[in-house]
Structure formats: structure tokens, C-alpha cells
Design a protein around this motif. Structure first.
Motif, mmCIF file in Angstrom:
data_model
loop_
_atom_site.group_PDB
_atom_site.id
_atom_site.type_symbol
_atom_site.label_atom_id
_atom_site.label_comp_id
_atom_site.label_asym_id
_atom_site.label_seq_id
_atom_site.Cartn_x
_atom_site.Cartn_y
_atom_site.Cartn_z
ATOM 1 N N SER A 13 41.375 -14.763 6.329
ATOM 2 C CA SER A 13 39.925 -14.787 6.474
ATOM 3 C C SER A 13 39.522 -13.981 7.691
ATOM 4 O O SER A 13 40.221 -13.935 8.705
ATOM 5 C CB SER A 13 39.413 -16.229 6.578
ATOM 6 N N PHE A 14 38.423 -13.250 7.522
ATOM 7 C CA PHE A 14 37.851 -12.467 8.612
ATOM 8 C C PHE A 14 36.578 -13.171 9.072
ATOM 9 O O PHE A 14 35.565 -13.117 8.402
ATOM 10 C CB PHE A 14 37.499 -11.054 8.147
ATOM 11 N N GLN A 15 36.675 -13.849 10.216
ATOM 12 C CA GLN A 15 35.515 -14.563 10.776
ATOM 13 C C GLN A 15 34.754 -15.338 9.698
ATOM 14 O O GLN A 15 33.554 -15.175 9.505
ATOM 15 C CB GLN A 15 34.581 -13.579 11.465
ATOM 16 N N GLY A 16 35.498 -16.173 8.983
ATOM 17 C CA GLY A 16 34.851 -17.050 8.006
ATOM 18 C C GLY A 16 34.823 -16.499 6.597
ATOM 19 O O GLY A 16 34.750 -17.247 5.631
ATOM 20 N N THR A 57 46.150 -15.490 7.789
ATOM 21 C CA THR A 57 45.649 -16.711 8.416
ATOM 22 C C THR A 57 46.569 -17.873 8.063
ATOM 23 O O THR A 57 46.840 -18.746 8.875
ATOM 24 C CB THR A 57 44.214 -17.001 7.916
#
Lengths: 241, 343
Positions: A13-16, A57
Motif C-alpha cells: 500500500s502507498f499511503q493508504g 507492506t
């Protein structure tokens, strides 16, 4: 058949924003597997996780049974996984041959050995005749082939190809397919990331379909194209074959 | 076919190199004291420029603070020789080792924390300026008053690297030859290939298994060691060392002007560039002095840089090679065509 590469519950995941969500699949040695899906499905992220360009992640990437997901790209390459880039990246101030030599220096420091390996790689993709050319003299299909030759010089067990056929005309793509088939016949395992489904149908033995970061189908090409979930992801809800 | 033509052009390049240095050796035997002393500086900056060239032209890492390494070398030789009477040969080795370690640490810290490109270059300036100020305030090394070598006796002493200006000319000539040949050899070695790969595209090189982090540290370290050897000899030639001159920005610029003017990443570029720029710098300096216009030499540097960047952006030497090929190749193909017609 044993799995050369196993992807287990891979999540990124990239910032959510979850780009890859709990994806698992495995690659059998000596076969061509295609990772497909519509735009934004998470194919390239998944690819970069395997290649070591990104760290997941959560989840694991096992290569020959070893967890490799925390290794940098150069270490992943040295283990036997070579990749190409979607947008071709030749070393612009080096000749075609010199470009192909770089990969060989991942396993030798002998310049002669690297040079003969580079010739061999160029021959395998049909570029040997242009060995002394500058890379800006190459056509796009040739540059795509050079990307493959560079990767082949690293003596990979697994070749990762990121949209190697994007931007090619059908006849040019057919040439690439021919090269891929020959490489697989020689025992190389290939993971192909492709946007266009038609291209992978006759070359891949297994297809993994991603949609919105999650795996929605896996199987032989003929099974996958008949899968309602796959059709829906490509063509929208309400469409049935 | 490919390999034989490569070998032919290799032989031609080495032949040209030997010829150029043979001519320079003759020049050293017959020229006036002024020309010899000027050419000595040119050759020393050829060598130091070559070390800088290795780092940027082949390794892709920009330094604008090579004066740091030049100064370390100069001080290492001077401190050991002036204070303890130890031969400069030891000082040169020690200076190279210290500069190599300093360069490696600087590069390691910088690249470890993702300080790259122009930011790394700024860091090299900061490190050089820091060292200059530190040496200026350090009484043990003479502070701002510097260090002085005893006046040369005029007799040649190879063991202590002492002699007249002609002696130093040949020392500088040997260094320059080693620099040019060394760059050529490194460029054709395993290091040369992976360095050029990481210069052209770091990420793509890593994807091909090149451990770019350690190679960047390595190229900076080797470049620093080379600059230190040049600096050690430069101090001997000048007979005195001051922090402001040996570690100042001026030295950093002198080091890079040769390769930039002559041709980045080429074996002959730094020699050609230093030949063009340094005598001009000196001539303009003298002219400026006699006309009462201080700074004329800096104007000359600036003008040369602008002209080269404008008209020959990849330097003088690549332009010469292109010209040579443009004249030679058509002539050859015409000859071969004529032969075919005759047959």
C-alpha cells in the motif's frame, strides 16, 4: 513440477492506497506465465515487488524456497531474476554490445567472458548484427530486444518482462513471441506483464489476472478468458460471453 | 570482423598516446625554463583532471571540491618531508591512502543518505572549504602562513624527489602518462563498464546486478587518491603550501577545467583541455598584471568555458575525433570503391 517462484499474500500500500492486495501465485520452472489486468490493476507494482524495486507492506516472495522480498534489485538480479523496463532504458553512451555486457558483470569480472556472453545474448534476440551500433540508432522493437538481451546476459533463471510488447505492431510482437517461445524451450522461466490480453493468449501457459490489486482469476488462457469475473473487469458489469 | 577493427583502433589510440608523450619528452629537453615550468603545471593538472574525469566522465559522480584531496596529498607530503625528513614517496602513498579513505567516507555517508548529483557536488565544496579553514587555523601545519620546502639544491635526488624544474617536468610527464593510460585501462576493464552503466542509468544498472552503491564509493575513493598524488607533487613543484591556494576553490576549478574543455570521459581530453586552458590562464594573468587589470585570467577561464560549452559541448577532443573520422572515412570508402571498379 516445483515452483521456482512463489508469491505469498503479497500486499503493497502507498499511503493508504492498496495497490496490491493479498496476491498469491506461483511460477513453474520452464514455463511462461502472464500477469494481466486492466490499467491500474497493480501489475507493475506486483512486478516491482518481485524484482526488488519495491518492498512489500506484507507478504512474501520466495525464490527457490528463499524469502527475497527485502533484497535490493541488484541482489535479486544476482540470485537469478532479471527484469526489463516498460519504458526501454538503454545506456545511451554505450554501444549495443556494451549494453549487453553490463548484465554479464553480475557473474564475471572477465571482460572477454562478458563480451562473448553479450554476443550470445544478442544472437538469441536477433540483434547480433547490430552489436557495434549506438543505441539511438535502434528501432523501438530492437530496443525492446536489447532490453531482453541485457537481462539475458545476467544468466537468469527467471526473466521478468514488463510490457515488452507495448507499442509494437502485430508483426513485431509476433517476433518477440517467437523469441520468448525459444527461450522457454531452453528452460528459462518467464513472467510476462501485459496489458493486452490477446498477445499473451498464445504464448503463456498460465495467466494470472489482477483487478484493483487483487487476484481475480488464474489458470490456462482459455479458462481465464471464459471467466465472467475477468470479462467483467475488462469490459464492465453486465457483459457476458 | 568487429573484434579486429576494435583491436586496430585500440592499437591506433595507444600509438597516438605514445607519440604525444614522446613529443612532450623532447619538448622537456629543449624548451626554455618558463615553458617547462608552465608545462609542468599543465601536466600535473592533466593528471589531477584525469582523476576527476574518472569520477564524473566515467563514474557519473560530480565533485566541485577536488581541492580537498589535492590539499590532503600536498600536506601529507609536506608534513612528513619538512618536519620529519621522510621521503615524499612515503608521503605520496600516505596522502593517497588518507584521501582515498576521506573520499570513501564522504561518498559513503552521502550516498547512504541519498545525497546525490548536484547535492553531492555541493557537499564536496563544503568539505573542501571546511578543510581549508581547518588547516588555516591549525598551527602544527603552519596555519595561514603555510609550509615551505627548503630551497632546492639543484642536484637531482630521485629518492627524495628533489631536483631542478626539468626534473619535475619529467615527474609530471610520467604522472600524466600514467593518468592517461590508467584511465584508458580502467575504462576498458570491468570497472569501466559497470561505472559507465551506472553513470548512464543508475536504476537500470542495478536491475542488471550492478552494486552501484559500492561502485560509487569506489570511484570517488580512487579519484580522491589520484588527486592527492597530484597534489603532493604540486606542493613539491611550488615549493610552498598555503591552505588558501592548495585547498581553495581555485584548485577545484583548475582540476575540472581540463576535462570539461578537453572532453569529459575521454582519455586525452584532460591533456588537451589543460594544454588549452592553463597557459591561457597564466598568459592572461601576466597580461592583466602588466595592464593593471586584476582578474583578467578568470575572465579568460570564463570565456573559454562559455565558448566550449556553446560550440563544442562535449569538448575539444571528441570534436577532433569527429573531424578526423569525417576526413578519413569517406577517403577510405572512395579508395575501396575505386579498387572495386578496377577489378
Amino acid at each position: 513440477m516445483t515452483a521456482l517462484l512463489e508469491v505469498r499474500n503479497l500486499t503493497k500500500s502507498f499511503q493508504g492506497l492498496v495497490a496490491v492486495n493479498d496476491v498469491s501465485f506461483s511460477l513453474e520452472a520452464g514455463r511462461i506465465t502472464a500477469l494481466i489486468g486492466p490499467n491500474g490493476a497493480g501489475k507493475t507494482t506486483c512486478f516491482n515487488l518481485v524484482a526488488g524495486a519495491l518492498s512489500p507492506t506484507a507478504g512474501q516472495v520466495l525464490f527457490e524456497g528463499r524469502a527475497i522480498e527485502r533484497n535490493p534489485p541488484e541482489a535479486v538480479c544476482r540470485m537469478g531474476i532479471a527484469r526489463t523496463f516498460q519504458i526501454v532504458r538503454p545506456m545511451k553512451d554505450m554501444s549495443v554490445l556494451e549494453n549487453a555486457m553490463v548484465g554479464a558483470f553480475s557473474w564475471t569480472t572477465n571482460v572477454k567472458e562478458a563480451r562473448s556472453k553479450a554476443y550470445e545474448s544478442l544472437e538469441r534476440v536477433g540483434l547480433a548484427g547490430k552489436a557495434s551500433a549506438r543505441t539511438d540508432q535502434l528501432t523501438l522493437p530492437d530496443r525492446k530486444m536489447l532490453e531482453m538481451a541485457k537481462a539475458l546476459s545476467t544468466r537468469p533463471k527467471l526473466l521478468l518482462l514488463d510490457e515488452v510488447m507495448a507499442g509494437l505492431r502485430p508483426t513485431e510482437a509476433a517476433g518477440v513471441v517467437g523469441v520468448l517461445r525459444k527461450l522457454a524451450e531452453h528452460g528459462l522461466t518467464i513472467l510476462l506483464v501485459e496489458h493486452v490480453m490477446r498477445i499473451v493468449m498464445d504464448v503463456a501457459s498460465t495467466v494470472v489476472v489482477l483487478h484493483h490489486g487483487a487476484k481475480i482469476a488464474e489458470g490456462e488462457p482459455s479458462q481465464v478468458v471464459a471467466d465472467p469475473a475477468v470479462l467483467e473487469s475488462y469490459l464492465g458489469a453486465g457483459f457476458h460471453a | 570482423m568487429q573484434r579486429t577493427s576494435d583491436q586496430a583502433s585500440d592499437a591506433k589510440r595507444w600509438g597516438a598516446g605514445v607519440a604525444v608523450f614522446a613529443v612532450l619528452a623532447v619538448v622537456g629537453g629543449v624548451s626554455s625554463a618558463y615553458v617547462i615550468s608552465l608545462l609542468t603545471i599543465v601536466l600535473l593538472f592533466t593528471f589531477m583532471g584525469q582523476s576527476w574525469n574518472l569520477m564524473l566522465g566515467i563514474g557519473g559522480q560530480l565533485s566541485i571540491g577536488h581541492a580537498l584531496f589535492v590539499g590532503i596529498g600536498a600536506y601529507a607530503v609536506a608534513i612528513l618531508n619538512i618536519k620529519y625528513g621522510i621521503t615524499p614517496w612515503i608521503g605520496l602513498l600516505l596522502g593517497a591512502a588518507i584521501a582515498g579513505v576521506v573520499g570513501a567516507v564522504l561518498a559513503w555517508l552521502s550516498f547512504r543518505f541519498e545525497v546525490r548529483g548536484i547535492y553531492f557536488a555541493l557537499l564536496t565544496i563544503a568539505a573542501a572549504e571546511f578543510a581549508r579553514i581547518m588547516f588555516g587555523g591549525w598551527d602544527y601545519v603552519g596555519g595561514m602562513q603555510g609550509l615551505f620546502y627548503p630551497a632546492p639544491s639543484g642536484t637531482m635526488d630521485l629518492a627524495m624527489l628533489r631536483g631542478d624544474s626539468q626534473f619535475y617536468y619529467f615527474v609530471a610527464l610520467v604522472l600524466a602518462a600514467v593518468g592517461v593510460a590508467g584511465t584508458e585501462l580502467i575504462s576498458r576493464s570491468y570497472w569501466g563498464y559497470v561505472w559507465r552503466a551506472m553513470r548512464d542509468d543508475d536504476e537500470a544498472a542495478r536491475a542488471l546486478g550492478v552494486r552501484t552503491f559500492r561502485h560509487k564509493v569506489l570511484v570517488v575513493s580512487i579519484s580522491a587518491a589520484g588527486a592527492a598524488i597530484g597534489g603532493g607533487v604540486l606542493g613539491l613543484v611550488q615549493g610552498s603550501i598555503f591552505p588558501d591556494s592548495i585547498m581553495g576553490m581555485g584548485i577545484s576549478v583548475d582540476v575540472l577545467i581540463g576535462p570539461v574543455v578537453g572532453g569529459l570521459g575521454t582519455a586525452f581530453g584532460p591533456l588537451i583541455g589543460s594544454m588549452a586552458a592553463i597557459p591561457l590562464h597564466h598568459a592572461m594573468g601576466s597580461l592583466g598584471d602588466s595592464l593593471g587589470i586584476p582578474g583578467l585570467n578568470s575572465v579568460a577561464y570564463g570565456a573559454v568555458l562559455i565558448l566550449v560549452v556553446w560550440f563544442l559541448p562535449d569538448g575539444i577532443w571528441p570534436a577532433v575525433v569527429r573531424l578526423y573520422e569525417a576526413v578519413q572515412l569517406p577517403a577510405r570508402s572512395r579508395i575501396s570503391q575505386l579498387r572495386k571498379v578496377e577489378e
